[in-house]
Design a protein around this motif. Sequence first.
Motif, mmCIF file in Angstrom:
data_model
loop_
_atom_site.group_PDB
_atom_site.id
_atom_site.type_symbol
_atom_site.label_atom_id
_atom_site.label_comp_id
_atom_site.label_asym_id
_atom_site.label_seq_id
_atom_site.Cartn_x
_atom_site.Cartn_y
_atom_site.Cartn_z
ATOM 1 N N GLU A 248 39.144 27.139 36.925
ATOM 2 C CA GLU A 248 39.292 28.405 36.206
ATOM 3 C C GLU A 248 38.463 28.441 34.916
ATOM 4 O O GLU A 248 38.534 27.550 34.073
ATOM 5 C CB GLU A 248 40.771 28.635 35.876
ATOM 6 C CG GLU A 248 41.064 29.985 35.274
ATOM 7 C CD GLU A 248 42.566 30.263 35.182
ATOM 8 O OE1 GLU A 248 42.963 31.033 34.290
ATOM 9 O OE2 GLU A 248 43.331 29.714 35.995
ATOM 10 N N LYS A 279 39.319 31.343 39.522
ATOM 11 C CA LYS A 279 39.439 32.538 38.694
ATOM 12 C C LYS A 279 38.516 32.478 37.476
ATOM 13 O O LYS A 279 38.526 31.494 36.725
ATOM 14 C CB LYS A 279 40.888 32.717 38.242
ATOM 15 C CG LYS A 279 41.124 33.967 37.399
ATOM 16 C CD LYS A 279 42.581 34.087 36.975
ATOM 17 C CE LYS A 279 42.783 35.330 36.110
ATOM 18 N NZ LYS A 279 44.187 35.447 35.638
ATOM 19 N N ASP A 280 37.711 33.520 37.305
ATOM 20 C CA ASP A 280 36.820 33.700 36.141
ATOM 21 C C ASP A 280 35.786 32.582 35.989
ATOM 22 O O ASP A 280 35.162 32.442 34.931
ATOM 23 C CB ASP A 280 37.629 33.826 34.836
ATOM 24 C CG ASP A 280 38.515 35.064 34.837
ATOM 25 O OD1 ASP A 280 38.120 36.082 35.415
ATOM 26 O OD2 ASP A 280 39.624 34.998 34.257
ATOM 27 N N ASP A 306 37.209 33.516 43.855
ATOM 28 C CA ASP A 306 38.504 34.071 43.460
ATOM 29 C C ASP A 306 38.335 35.175 42.414
ATOM 30 O O ASP A 306 37.223 35.513 42.014
ATOM 31 C CB ASP A 306 39.402 32.951 42.920
ATOM 32 C CG ASP A 306 39.828 31.976 44.008
ATOM 33 O OD1 ASP A 306 39.697 32.322 45.200
ATOM 34 O OD2 ASP A 306 40.281 30.866 43.665
ATOM 35 N N GLU A 307 39.456 35.680 41.957
ATOM 36 C CA GLU A 307 39.499 36.815 41.024
ATOM 37 C C GLU A 307 38.589 36.596 39.812
ATOM 38 O O GLU A 307 38.684 35.575 39.112
ATOM 39 C CB GLU A 307 40.938 37.014 40.544
ATOM 40 C CG GLU A 307 41.121 38.123 39.528
ATOM 41 C CD GLU A 307 42.555 38.209 39.002
ATOM 42 O OE1 GLU A 307 42.783 38.955 38.038
ATOM 43 O OE2 GLU A 307 43.438 37.528 39.564
ATOM 44 N N GLY A 308 37.701 37.551 39.573
ATOM 45 C CA GLY A 308 36.832 37.492 38.401
ATOM 46 C C GLY A 308 35.734 36.457 38.475
ATOM 47 O O GLY A 308 34.966 36.304 37.519
ATOM 48 N N GLY A 333 39.063 37.633 45.692
ATOM 49 C CA GLY A 333 39.870 38.043 44.556
ATOM 50 C C GLY A 333 39.295 39.290 43.912
ATOM 51 O O GLY A 333 38.083 39.540 43.969
ATOM 52 N N GLU A 334 40.151 40.103 43.285
ATOM 53 C CA GLU A 334 39.667 41.323 42.631
ATOM 54 C C GLU A 334 38.579 41.001 41.610
ATOM 55 O O GLU A 334 38.634 39.993 40.903
ATOM 56 C CB GLU A 334 40.821 42.047 41.929
ATOM 57 C CG GLU A 334 41.741 42.791 42.878
ATOM 58 C CD GLU A 334 42.577 43.832 42.155
ATOM 59 O OE1 GLU A 334 41.987 44.694 41.479
ATOM 60 O OE2 GLU A 334 43.816 43.764 42.258
ATOM 61 N N HIS A 335 37.584 41.886 41.562
ATOM 62 C CA HIS A 335 36.460 41.788 40.618
ATOM 63 C C HIS A 335 35.603 40.535 40.848
ATOM 64 O O HIS A 335 34.814 40.154 39.969
ATOM 65 C CB HIS A 335 36.947 41.836 39.166
ATOM 66 C CG HIS A 335 37.676 43.097 38.828
ATOM 67 N ND1 HIS A 335 37.034 44.303 38.629
ATOM 68 C CD2 HIS A 335 39.008 43.353 38.679
ATOM 69 C CE1 HIS A 335 37.928 45.244 38.364
ATOM 70 N NE2 HIS A 335 39.132 44.708 38.387
ATOM 71 N N ALA A 336 35.746 39.901 41.991
ATOM 72 C CA ALA A 336 34.838 38.799 42.331
ATOM 73 C C ALA A 336 33.449 39.363 42.611
ATOM 74 O O ALA A 336 33.302 40.491 43.086
ATOM 75 C CB ALA A 336 35.363 38.048 43.545
ATOM 76 N N ALA A 362 38.698 41.936 48.792
ATOM 77 C CA ALA A 362 39.626 42.402 47.767
ATOM 78 C C ALA A 362 39.028 43.612 47.047
ATOM 79 O O ALA A 362 37.807 43.817 47.060
ATOM 80 C CB ALA A 362 39.913 41.285 46.763
ATOM 81 N N THR A 365 35.425 44.410 44.268
ATOM 82 C CA THR A 365 34.446 43.330 44.398
ATOM 83 C C THR A 365 33.042 43.918 44.475
ATOM 84 O O THR A 365 32.856 45.080 44.832
ATOM 85 C CB THR A 365 34.732 42.486 45.641
ATOM 86 O OG1 THR A 365 34.904 43.354 46.768
ATOM 87 C CG2 THR A 365 36.005 41.673 45.460
#
Length: 492
Positions: A248, A279-280, A306-308, A333-336, A362, A365
């Motif tokens: 992360e 994530k991120d 994953d997300e971000g 993941g959202e905003h990936a 997601a 994306t």
Amino acid sequence: MTQSLPATPVDERPQGVNELGTGPMSDDEIIDSIGAYEYGWKDSDDYSKGVPKGINEDIVRYISATKNEPEWMLERRLKAFDFFERKPMPTWGPDLSGIDFDNFKYFVRASDRQVKDWEDLPDEIRNTYDRLGIPEAEKNRLVAGVAAQYESEVVYQQIQEDLERQGVIFLDTDSGLREYPEIFEEYFGKAVPAGDNKFAALNTATWSGGSFVYVPPGVQVEIPLQAYFRINTEAMGQFERTLIVADEGSYVHYVEGCTAPIYDTNSLHSAVVEIFVRKDARVRYTTIQNWSNNVLNLVTQRAMVDEGGTMEWIDGNIGSAITMKYPACYLRGEHARGETLSIGFAGEGQHQDTGAKMVHMAPHTSSSIVAKSVSRGGGRTSYRGLVEVHARATKSKSNVLCDALLVDKISRTDTYPYVDVRTEDVEMGHEATVSKVNEDQLFYLMSRGLDETEAMATIVRGFVEPIAKHLPMEYALELNRLIELQMEGSVG
């Protein structure tokens, strides 16, 4: 896969001067020098003389036993070998019907140990890496860590101490399995299952070497990690497995490269790359593969984002007889975000079948594919891409741009895009162009003092510049050098 240029060029005489240095090169000498491959020398391969060719269950068990692997890995290998035997050969791309899997050596050990000092390598292996410029890059701190694989195993491995103190793991994959079995078992085969395709199954059954990278949460690895792969033995099969986990909020840039001697018989390079972008986090993976033209380069590369998170593939394909490589991002993941910038360069006797896959799983994306190719001397390039947007991936965005440049009238380029959108709330763009170098362009540059070869190379460099500018400086310079080498004699 990426290399640095040799510290000392193989041939230092001025361009256009004959071997004796007594005058201009003859027409025959110029023709003989066109497209010369600078990394095709070979070392002694006495260590491989007794290695049998062919693949069977005994070979798979031997590889696992030699590495003293846990029982679960042997079971994975045997299951993958069963998949390999049952899976059909791909028939939708370049012609692979001539591949004889019984003609390759699947596990060749060139050194009895891995070292952390270049001076501790056997002289011949060390001299090869010196000629490739790899120790020099490390000495000048152009890279934060180096792994050098020769044949089937990594023979040199080193990482900067400050990264070790931050918890960054950069090992060969065999050591990663031994030293970090819990992390390894959690991720191995989760992005590229053994049954994904015939060559992924072959790699899972016979894998050896490659890189294992773990970056802890929040750690930024600002200077690239580099792995370099060298085939030396004739009819060699190299099956490295690379596993990268960016935890992360972390960042890492991984650069890989490759070369091989020139032989009359083919060698097989069939790697698997699995990347997990948490994530991120952000991962950049740079390749400029420059195999000799007797290597079949059949690779599976996939990232789970994953997300971000952000995954960036920078992909250069210049060498090999056949390349089939389609870096993939699964945006789960959202905003990936996933991004691929690729260049394929095909000369005489080459087919570069490359592209990318973006799977939107997601909402929110986004993905971008920029693919450029250059064909000359009867070579063939193909863009083969997939953009898939799942029903729940609303408000996603994707854009694909394919540009092909034909240098002559005997070369070929093809585009095979596939778009599968299962929701209406998306933004989707696709553009493809094919262009030829025309006489007006050449005339303009030649009127400014360039000769015909220099003018052609300038046009090609301008064409690939949108990708080259994303490379570390030493690799951008190398790409330009390779373009100049390939363009010699390409006009007329």
